[in-house]
Design an enzyme around this catalytic site. Sequence first.
Site, mmCIF file in Angstrom:
data_model
loop_
_atom_site.group_PDB
_atom_site.id
_atom_site.type_symbol
_atom_site.label_atom_id
_atom_site.label_comp_id
_atom_site.label_asym_id
_atom_site.label_seq_id
_atom_site.Cartn_x
_atom_site.Cartn_y
_atom_site.Cartn_z
ATOM 1 C CG ASP A 123 -2.051 0.923 1.156
ATOM 2 O OD1 ASP A 123 -2.046 1.761 0.244
ATOM 3 O OD2 ASP A 123 -2.947 0.826 1.987
ATOM 4 C CG HIS A 137 -9.111 0.385 -4.489
ATOM 5 N ND1 HIS A 137 -10.002 1.193 -3.829
ATOM 6 C CD2 HIS A 137 -7.893 0.946 -4.291
ATOM 7 C CE1 HIS A 137 -9.347 2.187 -3.247
ATOM 8 N NE2 HIS A 137 -8.071 2.054 -3.516
#
Length: 438
Positions: free
Chosen positions: A248, A346
């Site tokens: 991330d 996403h």
Amino acid sequence: MSTEHASTGRNPAGHGPADHASAGPAGFTRRALLGTAGAGLLVGAGAGVAGAVAYDRPDRSGRAAAGPGGALGAARVPFRGEHQAGITDPPQARVQLAAFDLAEGVGRDGLRTLLQRWTKAADRLTAGEPSEEFDNQVALDAGPCSLTVTVGFGATLFDKAGLADRRPPGLAPLPAFPGDALDPARGDGDLFVQIGADDALVAVHALRVLQRLAAGTAALRWQSAGFARTPGAAAQPVTGRNLMGQIDGTNNPRPDEDGFAAKVFCAAGGDQPAWLAGGSYLVFRRIRMLLDNWEALPVDRQERVIGRRKSDGAPLGAPAGAGERSPVDLAAQGPDGTLAIPADAHIRVAAPAANGGAAMLRRGFSYHDGLLPDGSPDAGLLFLAFQNDPGKGFTPVQRKLSRGDGLSRFLRHEASGLYALPPGAPPGGYLGRQLLEG
């Protein structure tokens, strides 16, 4: 604001070894350029999934990993500058977030006194010096540990302090988004404080000092603690993983990109009041991850929800060994002719190209506060997004994500806040002076 004004406004000279860093493009220090480059979070269903960063910085991770000697504790982030610290600086290992409400009748003069006291204390604490008041000695034997103190103003502050005519339009309430389950008691507030440090005691101590200094003037409304990867925890600089196990921090505005400062910081003119020039807007969201549900998915299903391989962060459809920073090909197809990156993945829904170029500088921390009554983890992300206009950054992205992002099935937005962050305090000045005395 042009990219020539993208500097953090900090002079690292004279602040010890941890502050000596070569300047990068547009005046950014090497610390800001290399650290912030990996500081992004996936913009989750509603704005983000947890985020650690790539600590590619000789002043913090490299020296901290070298062994004993206090390198980690010696790292210092100067408090004063054109912009507040804690915005472009990489997320530290620990954070304390808190909001305060002004006491009745405090008014403008009382607010000025409080901000002056907070500024003086933060200036000392971030230098590794004891506070002159209410120092409980919790952090007595620690260095500054990259401590930053960042202060913001909520919309309600302006009426209470007699400053309603100076409330910026960007503090208009955020709209309600599908799926929101917000607890007002854990969001909003007149004053917001972000306190980051690479040592938990240093961060907690700083918050306690500010809380004691506010006694009788402002009371604590809510408080949340979070964490990210500790500098030096990995053998080499890597992008961290969130509580879902996903790499991330791949996509985030970078200081060396054209237009970075204009996305993050406010400039005088237009709808922005003069006192906010050099400041920013911050959106805070407490986002719980439904980890039990997420961990029940096979890895390949998790990857399709995100649009990236879990092992290395590379976008789906990229060749083996491509890596997380490989360009995302949204038109790529799998062997069966279907989209390699699903329509509701996403990274597809969150892409700036799919949101009119809307962008934010995302800086977030994981949290884990035990179990809920049903036995599920009370864990997720303390999401922080800095931008020059929430109406053009967070709001349109969140609106689209909340309606079309497959990741939304695994997230719950449980608290929210919107704050205007004044510019940094120059030598001899205090935070918010432009607002109160301009």
